[in-house]
Design a protein around this motif. Structure first.
Motif, PDB file in Angstrom:
ATOM      1  N   ASP A   1      55.758  30.681  16.643  1.00 19.12           N
ATOM      2  CA  ASP A   1      56.023  30.264  15.272  1.00 19.12           C
ATOM      3  C   ASP A   1      56.448  28.804  15.303  1.00 19.12           C
ATOM      4  O   ASP A   1      57.464  28.467  15.881  1.00 19.12           O
ATOM      5  CB  ASP A   1      57.113  31.124  14.647  1.00 19.12           C
ATOM      6  CG  ASP A   1      57.430  30.701  13.220  1.00 19.12           C
ATOM      7  OD1 ASP A   1      56.600  30.010  12.600  1.00 19.12           O
ATOM      8  OD2 ASP A   1      58.510  31.061  12.740  1.00 19.12           O
ATOM      9  N   VAL A   2      55.657  27.924  14.683  1.00 18.34           N
ATOM     10  CA  VAL A   2      55.965  26.499  14.698  1.00 18.34           C
ATOM     11  C   VAL A   2      56.357  25.975  13.321  1.00 18.34           C
ATOM     12  O   VAL A   2      56.605  24.795  13.152  1.00 18.34           O
ATOM     13  CB  VAL A   2      54.783  25.671  15.259  1.00 18.34           C
ATOM     14  CG1 VAL A   2      54.553  26.004  16.718  1.00 18.34           C
ATOM     15  CG2 VAL A   2      53.533  25.879  14.443  1.00 18.34           C
ATOM     16  N   SER A   3      56.427  26.867  12.336  1.00 18.45           N
ATOM     17  CA  SER A   3      56.723  26.420  10.976  1.00 18.45           C
ATOM     18  C   SER A   3      58.115  25.791  10.860  1.00 18.45           C
ATOM     19  O   SER A   3      58.325  24.904  10.048  1.00 18.45           O
ATOM     20  CB  SER A   3      56.564  27.574   9.990  1.00 18.45           C
ATOM     21  OG  SER A   3      57.469  28.605  10.311  1.00 18.45           O
ATOM     22  N   GLU A   4      59.066  26.243  11.636  1.00 23.11           N
ATOM     23  CA  GLU A   4      60.431  25.703  11.616  1.00 23.11           C
ATOM     24  C   GLU A   4      60.680  24.804  12.823  1.00 23.11           C
ATOM     25  O   GLU A   4      61.813  24.489  13.140  1.00 23.11           O
ATOM     26  CB  GLU A   4      61.433  26.865  11.618  1.00 23.11           C
ATOM     27  CG  GLU A   4      61.264  27.836  10.480  1.00 23.11           C
ATOM     28  CD  GLU A   4      61.844  27.307   9.180  1.00 23.11           C
ATOM     29  OE1 GLU A   4      62.853  26.587   9.230  1.00 23.11           O
ATOM     30  OE2 GLU A   4      61.272  27.617   8.120  1.00 23.11           O
ATOM     31  N   SER A   5      59.660  24.380  13.478  1.00 23.62           N
ATOM     32  CA  SER A   5      59.735  23.642  14.732  1.00 23.62           C
ATOM     33  C   SER A   5      59.796  22.135  14.504  1.00 23.62           C
ATOM     34  O   SER A   5      59.325  21.635  13.483  1.00 23.62           O
ATOM     35  CB  SER A   5      58.486  23.990  15.546  1.00 23.62           C
ATOM     36  OG  SER A   5      58.317  23.103  16.608  1.00 23.62           O
ATOM     37  N   PRO A   6      60.347  21.401  15.469  1.00 23.83           N
ATOM     38  CA  PRO A   6      60.302  19.935  15.361  1.00 23.83           C
ATOM     39  C   PRO A   6      58.870  19.396  15.366  1.00 23.83           C
ATOM     40  O   PRO A   6      58.645  18.255  14.965  1.00 23.83           O
ATOM     41  CB  PRO A   6      61.098  19.454  16.572  1.00 23.83           C
ATOM     42  CG  PRO A   6      61.164  20.595  17.509  1.00 23.83           C
ATOM     43  CD  PRO A   6      61.046  21.844  16.672  1.00 23.83           C
ATOM     44  N   ILE A   7      57.909  20.202  15.761  1.00 21.19           N
ATOM     45  CA  ILE A   7      56.500  19.802  15.729  1.00 21.19           C
ATOM     46  C   ILE A   7      56.093  19.421  14.309  1.00 21.19           C
ATOM     47  O   ILE A   7      55.289  18.511  14.113  1.00 21.19           O
ATOM     48  CB  ILE A   7      55.582  20.930  16.250  1.00 21.19           C
ATOM     49  CG1 ILE A   7      55.819  21.164  17.731  1.00 21.19           C
ATOM     50  CG2 ILE A   7      54.121  20.616  15.979  1.00 21.19           C
ATOM     51  CD1 ILE A   7      55.150  22.413  18.260  1.00 21.19           C
ATOM     52  N   ALA A   8      56.647  20.109  13.317  1.00 21.42           N
ATOM     53  CA  ALA A   8      56.285  19.858  11.924  1.00 21.42           C
ATOM     54  C   ALA A   8      57.092  18.719  11.300  1.00 21.42           C
ATOM     55  O   ALA A   8      56.835  18.347  10.156  1.00 21.42           O
ATOM     56  CB  ALA A   8      56.481  21.134  11.106  1.00 21.42           C
ATOM     57  N   ASP A   9      58.028  18.139  12.038  1.00 19.73           N
ATOM     58  CA  ASP A   9      58.859  17.040  11.542  1.00 19.73           C
ATOM     59  C   ASP A   9      58.087  15.728  11.710  1.00 19.73           C
ATOM     60  O   ASP A   9      58.136  15.090  12.760  1.00 19.73           O
ATOM     61  CB  ASP A   9      60.176  17.014  12.305  1.00 19.73           C
ATOM     62  CG  ASP A   9      61.165  15.987  11.774  1.00 19.73           C
ATOM     63  OD1 ASP A   9      60.746  15.007  11.129  1.00 19.73           O
ATOM     64  OD2 ASP A   9      62.371  16.172  12.044  1.00 19.73           O
ATOM     65  N   VAL A  10      57.373  15.343  10.676  1.00 23.01           N
ATOM     66  CA  VAL A  10      56.491  14.171  10.739  1.00 23.01           C
ATOM     67  C   VAL A  10      57.270  12.918  11.122  1.00 23.01           C
ATOM     68  O   VAL A  10      56.816  12.128  11.961  1.00 23.01           O
ATOM     69  CB  VAL A  10      55.740  13.977   9.404  1.00 23.01           C
ATOM     70  CG1 VAL A  10      54.971  12.668   9.375  1.00 23.01           C
ATOM     71  CG2 VAL A  10      54.798  15.157   9.157  1.00 23.01           C
ATOM     72  N   ALA A  11      58.434  12.712  10.544  1.00 25.42           N
ATOM     73  CA  ALA A  11      59.222  11.508  10.847  1.00 25.42           C
ATOM     74  C   ALA A  11      59.639  11.472  12.319  1.00 25.42           C
ATOM     75  O   ALA A  11      59.568  10.420  12.970  1.00 25.42           O
ATOM     76  CB  ALA A  11      60.436  11.427   9.938  1.00 25.42           C
ATOM     77  N   LEU A  12      60.069  12.603  12.851  1.00 28.33           N
ATOM     78  CA  LEU A  12      60.478  12.670  14.253  1.00 28.33           C
ATOM     79  C   LEU A  12      59.287  12.422  15.176  1.00 28.33           C
ATOM     80  O   LEU A  12      59.367  11.602  16.104  1.00 28.33           O
ATOM     81  CB  LEU A  12      61.109  14.036  14.562  1.00 28.33           C
ATOM     82  CG  LEU A  12      61.421  14.305  16.037  1.00 28.33           C
ATOM     83  CD1 LEU A  12      62.436  13.305  16.581  1.00 28.33           C
ATOM     84  CD2 LEU A  12      61.911  15.742  16.204  1.00 28.33           C
ATOM     85  N   VAL A  13      58.203  13.116  14.937  1.00 29.94           N
ATOM     86  CA  VAL A  13      57.019  12.953  15.785  1.00 29.94           C
ATOM     87  C   VAL A  13      56.521  11.510  15.721  1.00 29.94           C
ATOM     88  O   VAL A  13      56.204  10.899  16.739  1.00 29.94           O
ATOM     89  CB  VAL A  13      55.921  13.967  15.389  1.00 29.94           C
ATOM     90  CG1 VAL A  13      54.611  13.671  16.110  1.00 29.94           C
ATOM     91  CG2 VAL A  13      56.384  15.385  15.686  1.00 29.94           C
ATOM     92  N   ARG A  14      56.485  10.938  14.524  1.00 37.78           N
ATOM     93  CA  ARG A  14      56.048   9.547  14.366  1.00 37.78           C
ATOM     94  C   ARG A  14      56.959   8.596  15.135  1.00 37.78           C
ATOM     95  O   ARG A  14      56.492   7.676  15.794  1.00 37.78           O
ATOM     96  CB  ARG A  14      56.006   9.167  12.889  1.00 37.78           C
ATOM     97  CG  ARG A  14      55.466   7.777  12.649  1.00 37.78           C
ATOM     98  CD  ARG A  14      55.394   7.480  11.142  1.00 37.78           C
ATOM     99  NE  ARG A  14      54.785   6.206  10.877  1.00 37.78           N
ATOM    100  CZ  ARG A  14      55.428   5.036  10.913  1.00 37.78           C
ATOM    101  NH1 ARG A  14      56.715   4.993  11.215  1.00 37.78           N
ATOM    102  NH2 ARG A  14      54.774   3.914  10.650  1.00 37.78           N
ATOM    103  N   SER A  15      58.269   8.821  15.071  1.00 37.17           N
ATOM    104  CA  SER A  15      59.190   7.927  15.779  1.00 37.17           C
ATOM    105  C   SER A  15      58.967   7.986  17.291  1.00 37.17           C
ATOM    106  O   SER A  15      59.034   6.956  17.971  1.00 37.17           O
ATOM    107  CB  SER A  15      60.647   8.237  15.429  1.00 37.17           C
ATOM    108  OG  SER A  15      61.085   9.435  16.031  1.00 37.17           O
ATOM    109  N   LEU A  16      58.671   9.161  17.823  1.00 40.42           N
ATOM    110  CA  LEU A  16      58.374   9.280  19.254  1.00 40.42           C
ATOM    111  C   LEU A  16      57.070   8.568  19.609  1.00 40.42           C
ATOM    112  O   LEU A  16      56.958   7.945  20.673  1.00 40.42           O
ATOM    113  CB  LEU A  16      58.326  10.751  19.665  1.00 40.42           C
ATOM    114  CG  LEU A  16      59.650  11.504  19.589  1.00 40.42           C
ATOM    115  CD1 LEU A  16      59.440  12.990  19.866  1.00 40.42           C
ATOM    116  CD2 LEU A  16      60.680  10.902  20.536  1.00 40.42           C
TER     117      LEU A  16
END
Length: 123
Positions: free
Chosen positions: A3-18
């Motif tokens: 289940d990735v719906s509540e995952s940091p994978i879906a956090d666009v701002a976090l993923v973009r910053s990385l």
């Protein structure tokens, strides 16, 4: 299935910053290493979910005139983005119709990565 719906994978701002951090460092990163930075173990469902987030980031950035960032996330086996990238927004936007592996693909990816490095290292 993960289940990735509540995952940091879906956090666009976090993923973009990385991704921006990787671009500023002038480095590509493997899918498994990227997931590890998010505190997650590698799995195919997580990788596919990450690809959806990467595609969204490239769509949003393209609208702002930024070079793609998703090209920085690559397979460990050959250092190229996976199928999701080749079928995603950025490659479609430039009309990529060649192979996803081999010297032509590698040259294209190298150019795309260099554009991201230049852009983010300058700003």
């Amino acid at each position: 299935m993960d289940d990735v719906s509540e995952s940091p994978i879906a956090d666009v701002a976090l993923v973009r910053s990385l991704l921006v951090d990787s671009a500023r460092a002038g480095e590509a990163i493997s899918y498994s290493a990227f997931l590890a930075r998010l505190g997650l173990a590698f799995s195919r469902p997580k990788m596919r979910a990450l690809c959806r987030t990467l595609d969204r980031i490239d769509q949003d950035g393209g609208g702002r005139g930024e070079p793609g960032l998703a090209v920085l996330v690559v397979r460990e086996s050959d250092g190229l983005p996976g199928q999701g990238w080749w079928a995603g927004w950025r490659a479609a936007a430039i009309g990529w119709e060649s192979d996803w592996t081999g010297p032509v693909a590698r040259a294209f990816v190298t150019e795309e990565q260099a554009a991201a490095f230049r852009y983010w290292q300058a700003g």
